[in-house]
Design a protein around this motif. Structure first.
Motif, mmCIF file in Angstrom:
data_model
loop_
_atom_site.group_PDB
_atom_site.id
_atom_site.type_symbol
_atom_site.label_atom_id
_atom_site.label_comp_id
_atom_site.label_asym_id
_atom_site.label_seq_id
_atom_site.Cartn_x
_atom_site.Cartn_y
_atom_site.Cartn_z
ATOM 1 N N GLY A 78 18.853 -56.805 24.722
ATOM 2 C CA GLY A 78 19.706 -55.994 23.865
ATOM 3 C C GLY A 78 19.860 -56.527 22.456
ATOM 4 N N GLN A 79 19.151 -57.631 22.117
ATOM 5 C CA GLN A 79 19.235 -58.180 20.777
ATOM 6 C C GLN A 79 18.536 -57.252 19.768
ATOM 7 O OE1 GLN A 79 20.951 -61.034 19.739
ATOM 8 N NE2 GLN A 79 21.744 -60.804 21.854
ATOM 9 N N LYS A 80 19.213 -57.008 18.640
ATOM 10 C CA LYS A 80 18.704 -56.069 17.629
ATOM 11 C C LYS A 80 17.351 -56.496 17.086
ATOM 12 C CE LYS A 80 19.935 -53.967 13.197
ATOM 13 N NZ LYS A 80 20.957 -53.885 12.109
ATOM 14 N N ASN A 81 17.220 -57.764 16.737
ATOM 15 C CA ASN A 81 15.951 -58.235 16.169
ATOM 16 C C ASN A 81 14.814 -58.126 17.178
ATOM 17 O OD1 ASN A 81 17.199 -58.798 13.754
ATOM 18 N ND2 ASN A 81 17.411 -61.012 14.164
ATOM 19 N N TYR A 85 11.591 -55.920 16.295
ATOM 20 C CA TYR A 85 10.288 -56.585 16.203
ATOM 21 C C TYR A 85 9.333 -56.067 17.270
ATOM 22 C CZ TYR A 85 12.742 -59.939 13.204
ATOM 23 O OH TYR A 85 13.473 -60.541 12.206
ATOM 24 N N ALA A 86 9.876 -55.782 18.477
ATOM 25 C CA ALA A 86 9.013 -55.248 19.531
ATOM 26 C C ALA A 86 8.572 -53.828 19.218
ATOM 27 C CB ALA A 86 9.766 -55.284 20.868
ATOM 28 N N GLU A 87 9.450 -53.029 18.620
ATOM 29 C CA GLU A 87 9.087 -51.645 18.325
ATOM 30 C C GLU A 87 7.996 -51.570 17.257
ATOM 31 O OE1 GLU A 87 11.203 -47.411 17.034
ATOM 32 O OE2 GLU A 87 12.306 -49.319 16.846
ATOM 33 N N PHE A 88 8.107 -52.408 16.234
ATOM 34 C CA PHE A 88 7.142 -52.357 15.138
ATOM 35 C C PHE A 88 6.009 -53.378 15.292
ATOM 36 C CE2 PHE A 88 11.114 -50.708 13.302
ATOM 37 C CZ PHE A 88 10.677 -49.463 12.892
ATOM 38 N N ILE A 165 13.278 -53.298 27.514
ATOM 39 C CA ILE A 165 13.725 -53.238 26.116
ATOM 40 C C ILE A 165 13.865 -51.765 25.764
ATOM 41 C CG2 ILE A 165 13.205 -53.853 23.728
ATOM 42 C CD1 ILE A 165 11.488 -56.139 24.794
ATOM 43 N N VAL A 166 15.081 -51.363 25.517
ATOM 44 C CA VAL A 166 15.385 -49.943 25.308
ATOM 45 C C VAL A 166 15.884 -49.730 23.879
ATOM 46 C CG1 VAL A 166 16.731 -47.974 26.107
ATOM 47 C CG2 VAL A 166 15.958 -49.713 27.750
ATOM 48 N N ARG A 167 15.319 -48.702 23.228
ATOM 49 C CA ARG A 167 15.800 -48.295 21.896
ATOM 50 C C ARG A 167 16.034 -46.791 21.917
ATOM 51 N NH1 ARG A 167 15.690 -50.239 16.606
ATOM 52 N NH2 ARG A 167 15.579 -48.629 14.970
ATOM 53 N N GLU A 168 17.270 -46.426 21.648
ATOM 54 C CA GLU A 168 17.656 -45.021 21.644
ATOM 55 C C GLU A 168 17.247 -44.333 22.941
ATOM 56 O OE1 GLU A 168 16.067 -43.270 18.140
ATOM 57 O OE2 GLU A 168 17.330 -44.447 16.769
ATOM 58 N N ILE A 172 10.734 -49.235 25.308
ATOM 59 C CA ILE A 172 9.632 -49.580 24.408
ATOM 60 C C ILE A 172 8.899 -50.845 24.861
ATOM 61 C CG2 ILE A 172 10.781 -48.485 22.451
ATOM 62 C CD1 ILE A 172 11.611 -51.288 21.520
ATOM 63 N N GLY A 173 9.380 -51.474 25.900
ATOM 64 C CA GLY A 173 8.700 -52.671 26.383
ATOM 65 C C GLY A 173 9.522 -53.394 27.426
ATOM 66 N N MET A 174 9.084 -54.599 27.769
ATOM 67 C CA MET A 174 9.775 -55.448 28.744
ATOM 68 C C MET A 174 9.881 -56.849 28.176
ATOM 69 S SD MET A 174 8.270 -54.410 32.469
ATOM 70 C CE MET A 174 6.631 -54.926 32.005
ATOM 71 N N ILE A 175 10.913 -57.526 28.521
ATOM 72 C CA ILE A 175 11.075 -58.917 28.149
ATOM 73 C C ILE A 175 11.280 -59.736 29.429
ATOM 74 C CG2 ILE A 175 13.587 -58.700 27.804
ATOM 75 C CD1 ILE A 175 13.289 -60.806 25.562
ATOM 76 N N GLY A 176 10.636 -60.851 29.493
ATOM 77 C CA GLY A 176 10.747 -61.725 30.654
ATOM 78 C C GLY A 176 11.018 -63.165 30.248
#
Length: 397
Positions: A78-81, A85-88, A165-168, A172-176
């Motif tokens: 849930g961290q903004k950065n 960074y993952a989206e772009f 990793i969720v945006r809106e 958009i991805g996964m973090i482990g």
């Protein structure tokens, strides 16, 4: 010296003394055996209770570690950065960001995946990035709804946690992230459970060795014959076996050991002290019994024996000293009464003999007494005038 044995016969005093020693020794041995069994049983029961608590603490600790890792991954997702960074696809910025979180959260690696499991970035401290096999495992684990799982990358065993990793409201991805089940982890686990732990997986074992390899080999051989939740004693250790289902694998086993060496040493010290005290009590009791024997038995018995011997030899004037008011005193009093009666009877017989002799000597007629053997026993003075007084001879026909 106490005459315990005389002329090859065991005296009553010896029998009493030996019986006393045998009773004390028997009682001491029974007490020692009973106390040893009671203390050993209580110690084993206490350690079994501690074993249950230790296994519960280990399981609780591992669940806590797992929950803590899941919370950390959820926080990272849930961290903004991290989201931006993952989206772009800002790989370098994302690597630096992950490195900061990795140090702050005390993790052993953070990974970001995009495009159905493709690796986007890993923190800068991780030297060996995940291979294709691990990436596939991460993707399958997440699709199967597993937030946590174990993985052996060939160098060590790791506990993993993954999150979206969720945006809106769009994934958009996964973090482990992962933590290593290494020596430091097992050391924390052992200090938390106050026991010695050995986690065994099909391909790897995790431990913080506090025993020698030979001791562990013996423990493992015994553990292979045990069932879950079974507890046995191996040397100075209590060994328990449990499964590690809290880490997401049904194939792991936990070997938990409790050191009973100090308790058994205390029991051995107690036994030595109890034996010493038993011997000391026996020695003191034996000394007191000897003094009691001398005062209450030997002295009155010796006096009585000497008095009876004198009476047997005809000395009725020797009084036996009465020194006690017990049964010996009653016996001495009875013997003294017998001595006085015998003394009086002896005086009466002596007076009667003198009286008979006086009568015989004053009779004018000659009197002769003849025994059953035909010999003259005595005669009066009339016979003595003819020169044969006091001679034992056959009378003429």
């Amino acid at each position: 010296m106490i005459p315990f044995i005389k002329r090859g016969k065991v005296k009553i005093s010896t029998k009493v003394a030996l019986s006393f020693i045998a009773i004390v020794l028997f009682q001491g041995i029974l007490t020692q055996i009973g106390m040893y069994m009671l203390i050993s049983r209580s110690t084993i029961d206490s350690f079994r209770g501690q074993m249950s608590v230790a296994i519960e603490n280990i399981d609780s600790f591992m669940m806590q570690v797992q929950d803590d890792l899941n919370n950390k991954v959820s926080l990272l997702s849930g961290q903004k950065n991290v989201i931006e960074y993952a989206e772009f696809r800002l790989r370098n910025l994302l690597r630096r960001e992950l490195s900061l979180f990795n140090r702050a959260l005390d993790l052993n690696g953070i990974f970001v995946f995009v495009d159905a499991g493709n690796l986007l970035a890993v923190d800068e401290s991780t030297e060996k990035p995940p291979d294709d096999a691990l990436i596939g495992i991460v993707a399958r684990a997440y699709k199967q709804g597993l937030q946590s799982f174990l993985h052996d990358d060939g160098t060590g065993m790791y506990l993993w946690s993954v999150a979206q990793i969720v945006r809106e409201e769009q994934v958009i991805g996964m973090i482990g992230a992962r933590i290593a089940l290494d020596y430091q982890f097992m050391d924390r686990l052992q200090r938390n459970s106050n026991s010695i732990a050995y986690v065994q997986f099909p391909a790897r074992a995790v431990h913080a060795f506090t025993l020698s390899n030979g001791e562990w080999s013996r423990m493992l051989r015994r553990a292979n014959t045990m069932t879950t939740r079974d507890v046995i004693s191996v040397g100075d250790y209590l060994l328990g076996v449990s499964t590690i289902e809290s880490l997401g694998t049904p194939h792991g086993r936990l070997l938990c050991l409790l050191d009973m060496g100090e308790s058994r040493k205390n029991i051995r010290d107690y036994n030595r002290l109890a034996i010493f005290l038993t011997v000391l009590v026996l020695a003191i009791a034996l000394m007191l019994s000897i003094l009691f024997y001398r005062q209450s038995f030997l002295q009155p018995y010796t006096a009585l024996q000497e008095g009876v011997a004198r009476i047997g030899n005809g000395d009725f004037s020797y009084p036996i000293q009465q020194t006690s008011g017990d049964e010996f005193g009653d016996l001495v009093e009875s013997v003294n009464r017998m001595r006085i009666n015998l003394q009086n009877r002896d005086r009466e017989l002596t007076a009667l003999a003198n009286y008979n002799e006086l009568i015989l000597n004053n009779v004018r007629s000659g009197i002769i007494t003849v025994g059953h053997d035909g010999l003259i026993n005595a005669c009066n003075g009339r016979r003595q005038q003819h020169g044969s007084y006091g001679r034992r001879e056959r009378p003429s026909p």
